[in-house]
Design a protein around this motif. Structure first.
Motif, short mmCIF file in Angstrom:
data_model
loop_
_atom_site.label_atom_id
_atom_site.label_comp_id
_atom_site.label_asym_id
_atom_site.label_seq_id
_atom_site.Cartn_x
_atom_site.Cartn_y
_atom_site.Cartn_z
N UNK A 25 51.84 82.87 40.50
CA UNK A 25 52.37 83.66 39.39
C UNK A 25 51.80 85.08 39.42
N UNK A 26 52.66 86.05 39.12
CA UNK A 26 52.24 87.46 39.07
C UNK A 26 52.24 88.01 37.65
N UNK A 27 52.77 87.27 36.68
CA UNK A 27 52.82 87.68 35.29
C UNK A 27 53.59 88.99 35.11
N UNK A 28 54.62 89.15 35.93
CA UNK A 28 55.51 90.28 35.78
C UNK A 28 56.58 90.00 34.72
N UNK A 29 56.70 88.72 34.33
CA UNK A 29 57.67 88.30 33.33
C UNK A 29 56.97 87.46 32.26
N UNK A 30 57.38 87.56 30.99
CA UNK A 30 56.76 86.73 29.95
C UNK A 30 56.86 85.24 30.25
N UNK A 31 57.92 84.83 30.94
CA UNK A 31 58.09 83.42 31.25
C UNK A 31 57.00 82.85 32.13
N UNK A 32 56.23 83.70 32.80
CA UNK A 32 55.14 83.21 33.63
C UNK A 32 54.09 82.50 32.78
N UNK A 33 53.92 82.94 31.53
CA UNK A 33 52.97 82.27 30.65
C UNK A 33 53.48 80.90 30.25
N UNK A 34 54.80 80.74 30.11
CA UNK A 34 55.36 79.42 29.78
C UNK A 34 55.15 78.45 30.95
N UNK A 35 55.28 78.97 32.16
CA UNK A 35 55.11 78.12 33.34
C UNK A 35 53.70 77.55 33.39
N UNK A 36 52.69 78.36 33.12
CA UNK A 36 51.32 77.84 33.17
C UNK A 36 51.05 76.86 32.04
N UNK A 37 51.75 77.01 30.91
CA UNK A 37 51.59 76.06 29.81
C UNK A 37 52.11 74.68 30.16
N UNK A 38 53.22 74.65 30.91
CA UNK A 38 53.98 73.41 31.08
C UNK A 38 53.69 72.67 32.38
N UNK A 39 53.06 73.32 33.35
CA UNK A 39 52.70 72.63 34.59
C UNK A 39 51.28 72.12 34.45
N UNK A 40 51.16 70.88 33.99
CA UNK A 40 49.84 70.36 33.61
C UNK A 40 49.32 69.32 34.59
N UNK A 41 49.96 69.19 35.75
CA UNK A 41 49.48 68.23 36.72
C UNK A 41 49.98 66.83 36.41
N UNK A 42 49.19 65.82 36.78
CA UNK A 42 49.60 64.43 36.60
C UNK A 42 48.61 63.69 35.70
N UNK A 43 49.03 62.51 35.26
CA UNK A 43 48.14 61.70 34.42
C UNK A 43 46.87 61.32 35.16
N UNK A 44 46.97 61.21 36.50
CA UNK A 44 45.79 60.84 37.29
C UNK A 44 44.68 61.88 37.22
N UNK A 45 45.03 63.12 36.84
CA UNK A 45 44.00 64.16 36.71
C UNK A 45 43.00 63.83 35.62
N UNK A 46 43.42 63.01 34.65
CA UNK A 46 42.52 62.57 33.60
C UNK A 46 42.29 63.57 32.48
N UNK A 47 43.05 64.67 32.44
CA UNK A 47 42.89 65.67 31.39
C UNK A 47 43.64 65.24 30.14
N UNK A 48 43.09 65.58 28.98
CA UNK A 48 43.83 65.46 27.73
C UNK A 48 44.57 66.77 27.53
N UNK A 49 45.90 66.72 27.54
CA UNK A 49 46.72 67.93 27.41
C UNK A 49 47.35 67.96 26.02
N UNK A 50 47.08 69.03 25.29
CA UNK A 50 47.54 69.13 23.91
C UNK A 50 48.35 70.41 23.71
N UNK A 51 49.15 70.41 22.67
CA UNK A 51 49.87 71.59 22.21
C UNK A 51 49.64 71.73 20.72
N UNK A 52 49.82 72.95 20.21
CA UNK A 52 49.61 73.16 18.79
C UNK A 52 50.61 74.12 18.19
N UNK A 53 50.76 74.01 16.87
CA UNK A 53 51.63 74.90 16.11
C UNK A 53 50.90 75.27 14.83
#
Length: 245
Positions: free
Chosen positions: A80-108
């Protein structure tokens, strides 16, 4: 995004203190009724929707095609080069796999009182426990159409639409949910607008000397300077401008 109380909520739920914060959108949803109560502005209404901000098949299944898809998606995030605002959405949504063992959360974060008739956030409570089964049952029919996507709408005829729980909130309330949970919005049927700030945090695994981190950091510095925002020590770490020690 550098509020210490919000940071505390995320690190408590995620079980780790070294985090990065997202940089995405503020939502303003217009009312559909005029001051006399007539539904004059129907075209302002949001849709009745459910979705995931991840790819359910790549996240949960181990078939070779999904494993390769995850590798390809991660490479695209690393580039990612962050030349577009959508690049931030991409990093939010590509969270790997369940095997990574991370707790992935979102908030509002709600910025105004949000009543039932105002429309707004709803989610299928507990669905993170069933996502893998859902992905397995739909992989042949649906996954080929969404292999390279990380925003997945729930089909309008899916039985999930019978199960969402509406979450009303007072101004200043924060709701945080597991990213594997199907969620979305109900339409506004009132005279009041809805204001919400979308926010999430994720593990601070970005090497600050990498090209991606330098592009990201420069854009954030430019935006922060333009807004006249003063970052705290915590904020510089959450914005990935300074290493955690």
């Amino acid at each position: 995004r550098q509020n210490p109380n919000i940071y505390k909520i995320f690190w408590t739920l995620m079980g780790r203190t070294h985090l990065m914060v997202s940089h995405d959108r503020l939502g303003m949803f217009r009312p559909t009724r005029d001051q006399e109560g007539h539904e004059t502005y129907k075209n302002f209404s949001t849709s009745y929707s459910l979705h995931w901000d991840l790819n359910p098949w790549r996240h949960t299944l181990k078939d070779d095609v999904f494993v390769k898809g995850t590798r390809d998606a991660q490479k695209s995030v690393d580039d990612l080069t962050y030349s577009l605002p959508g690049d931030f959405f991409a990093e939010n949504n590509e969270i790997g796999t369940e095997e990574d063992g991370h707790v992935n959360t979102q908030g509002l974060l709600n910025l105004a009182d949000n009543l039932e008739e105002d429309g707004g956030f709803h989610l299928v409570v507990g669905f993170h426990k069933h996502l893998q089964k859902w992905a397995e049952s739909t992989k042949r029919l649906l996954s080929p159409h969404f292999m390279d996507k990380n925003f997945i709408p729930v089909h309008g005829h899916d039985r999930l639409y019978k199960q969402p729980q509406r979450v009303t909130m007072r101004a200043g309330s924060l709701v945080v949910w597991d990213q594997r949970v199907a969620h979305g919005s109900k339409p506004n049927r009132s005279q009041r607008p809805r204001y919400a700030q979308f926010i999430k945090m994720f593990p601070a695994n970005l090497k600050l000397a990498s090209p991606r981190a330098m592009h990201r950091g420069q854009l954030i510095r430019d935006k922060v300077d333009a807004a006249g925002v003063k970052l705290t020590s915590l904020g510089r770490k959450l914005f990935a401008l300074e290493e955690w020690k």
